[in-house]
Design a protein around this motif. Structure first.
Motif, PDB file in Angstrom:
ATOM      1  N   LEU A  75     -40.207  18.787  22.334  1.00  0.00           N
ATOM      2  CA  LEU A  75     -39.434  18.949  21.703  1.00  0.00           C
ATOM      3  C   LEU A  75     -38.815  19.466  20.695  1.00  0.00           C
ATOM      4  O   LEU A  75     -38.703  18.821  19.682  1.00  0.00           O
ATOM      5  CB  LEU A  75     -37.461  18.651  22.902  1.00  0.00           C
ATOM      6  N   GLN A  76     -37.859  20.884  20.166  1.00  0.00           N
ATOM      7  CA  GLN A  76     -37.424  20.594  18.898  1.00  0.00           C
ATOM      8  C   GLN A  76     -36.533  19.037  18.391  1.00  0.00           C
ATOM      9  O   GLN A  76     -36.175  18.980  19.377  1.00  0.00           O
ATOM     10  CB  GLN A  76     -36.944  21.689  18.705  1.00  0.00           C
ATOM     11  N   HIS A 120     -33.084  19.434  17.150  1.00  0.00           N
ATOM     12  CA  HIS A 120     -31.653  19.408  18.021  1.00  0.00           C
ATOM     13  C   HIS A 120     -32.169  19.281  19.242  1.00  0.00           C
ATOM     14  O   HIS A 120     -30.745  19.578  20.257  1.00  0.00           O
ATOM     15  CB  HIS A 120     -31.299  20.884  17.641  1.00  0.00           C
ATOM     16  N   GLU A 121     -33.213  19.861  20.485  1.00  0.00           N
ATOM     17  CA  GLU A 121     -33.041  19.314  21.521  1.00  0.00           C
ATOM     18  C   GLU A 121     -33.123  18.435  21.741  1.00  0.00           C
ATOM     19  O   GLU A 121     -32.629  18.063  23.033  1.00  0.00           O
ATOM     20  CB  GLU A 121     -34.475  20.781  22.117  1.00  0.00           C
ATOM     21  N   LEU A 122     -33.535  17.477  21.191  1.00  0.00           N
ATOM     22  CA  LEU A 122     -34.012  16.447  21.730  1.00  0.00           C
ATOM     23  C   LEU A 122     -32.805  15.864  21.247  1.00  0.00           C
ATOM     24  O   LEU A 122     -31.828  14.611  21.736  1.00  0.00           O
ATOM     25  CB  LEU A 122     -34.671  15.455  20.119  1.00  0.00           C
ATOM     26  N   TYR A 123     -31.521  16.154  20.194  1.00  0.00           N
ATOM     27  CA  TYR A 123     -30.383  15.096  20.314  1.00  0.00           C
ATOM     28  C   TYR A 123     -29.312  15.206  20.927  1.00  0.00           C
ATOM     29  O   TYR A 123     -28.328  15.106  21.646  1.00  0.00           O
ATOM     30  CB  TYR A 123     -29.515  15.995  19.061  1.00  0.00           C
ATOM     31  N   ARG A 124     -29.142  17.135  21.960  1.00  0.00           N
ATOM     32  CA  ARG A 124     -28.716  17.178  22.911  1.00  0.00           C
ATOM     33  C   ARG A 124     -28.860  16.398  23.682  1.00  0.00           C
ATOM     34  O   ARG A 124     -28.496  16.514  24.810  1.00  0.00           O
ATOM     35  CB  ARG A 124     -28.897  18.861  23.328  1.00  0.00           C
ATOM     36  N   ALA A 125     -30.455  16.331  24.473  1.00  0.00           N
ATOM     37  CA  ALA A 125     -31.272  15.152  25.315  1.00  0.00           C
ATOM     38  C   ALA A 125     -29.946  14.440  25.376  1.00  0.00           C
ATOM     39  O   ALA A 125     -29.737  13.436  26.871  1.00  0.00           O
ATOM     40  CB  ALA A 125     -32.255  16.289  25.718  1.00  0.00           C
ATOM     41  N   GLU A 150     -23.714  20.039  20.329  1.00  0.00           N
ATOM     42  CA  GLU A 150     -24.338  21.467  19.385  1.00  0.00           C
ATOM     43  C   GLU A 150     -23.484  21.458  17.877  1.00  0.00           C
ATOM     44  O   GLU A 150     -24.976  21.649  17.007  1.00  0.00           O
ATOM     45  CB  GLU A 150     -23.646  22.222  19.807  1.00  0.00           C
ATOM     46  N   CYS A 195     -33.069  10.202  15.950  1.00  0.00           N
ATOM     47  CA  CYS A 195     -32.707   9.964  17.407  1.00  0.00           C
ATOM     48  C   CYS A 195     -32.553   9.263  18.176  1.00  0.00           C
ATOM     49  O   CYS A 195     -31.347   8.852  18.714  1.00  0.00           O
ATOM     50  CB  CYS A 195     -33.369  11.900  17.799  1.00  0.00           C
TER      51      CYS A 195
END
Length: 220
Positions: free
Chosen positions: A157-158, A160-165, A170, A192
């Motif tokens: 994951l990128q 921003h995807e890790l933080y969203r998970a 956003e 993160c």
């Protein structure tokens, strides 16, 4: 999720097919007593065991291990190819962090957790033993709803995807500090795992200081 071929990864790293490769990983800061673990493994004199230590950004630890064990173990600092290392290895000794645990589950490695700390790590270790062990079904009940644990390849994951998970909204700024100084990708990822998302902080405050939350809502 990207699946790496085990045999090709072993050939790339120069690991013999008859060896049992053991990774040592302690996160981005190398938070694992690797010198003690390497010494213990070498005293055990296990046949065909190759020890590979990844110290992350801990350059001092890498230098220490290289000086003492460089001739008998592989010592790496920060690596971008950890998925390939995990794909080629047979087992891993590590801490029970959330991201690391997810990565190990995705790789299918045999996992040995080193002395989990009270709190999150003990909880992670207990969860892994109960729901991800050899005899588990991969199913977990939360609030009366049954979920299945699946691999998502966290390291794929990128940031921003890790933080969203992790539960961050956003709009949350992850690529720079309060002065506007930019963070490199590896720094974003490193921050993160230890970050507390706003929903978690809000839930803790509401649970422990409801009178303050109520006053704020009335004032609003």
């Amino acid at each position: 999720m990207i699946k790496h071929d085990k045999q090709k990864c072993r050939e790339f790293f120069g690991w013999d097919e008859n060896e049992r490769v053991c990774l040592l990983m302690g996160g981005g800061e190398g938070l694992l007593p690797m010198a003690e673990i390497i010494a213990a493994l070498q005293r055990a004199a296990l046949k065909n065991l190759r020890v590979v230590a990844v110290t992350g950004h801990n350059e001092a630890l890498a230098a220490q291990l290289q000086a003492k064990y460089g001739a008998t173990a592989e010592i790496y600092g920060f690596r971008e190819d950890v998925p390939q290392l995990m794909a080629g290895a047979d087992m891993i000794i590590t801490k029970a962090g959330g991201l690391t645990s997810a990565e190990v589950l995705a790789s299918g490695l045999d996992l040995l957790i080193y002395k989990p700390l009270p709190g999150q790590e003990e909880g992670n270790a207990a969860f892994l033993q109960q729901y991800c062990g050899e005899d588990s079904t991969g199913l977990v009940d939360i609030g009366g709803v049954t979920y299945r644990i699946v691999d998502i390849g966290m390291r794929m994951l990128q940031p921003h995807e890790l933080y969203r998970a992790q539960g961050f909204p956003e709009w949350y700024i992850i690529d720079q500090d309060f002065r506007g100084v930019k963070y490199a990708k590896d720094k974003q990822v490193a921050r993160c795992g230890n970050a507390v998302p706003p929903p978690f902080a809000e839930a803790l405050v509401r649970a422990n200081l409801p009178e303050l939350c109520q006053s704020k809502e009335i004032a609003a």
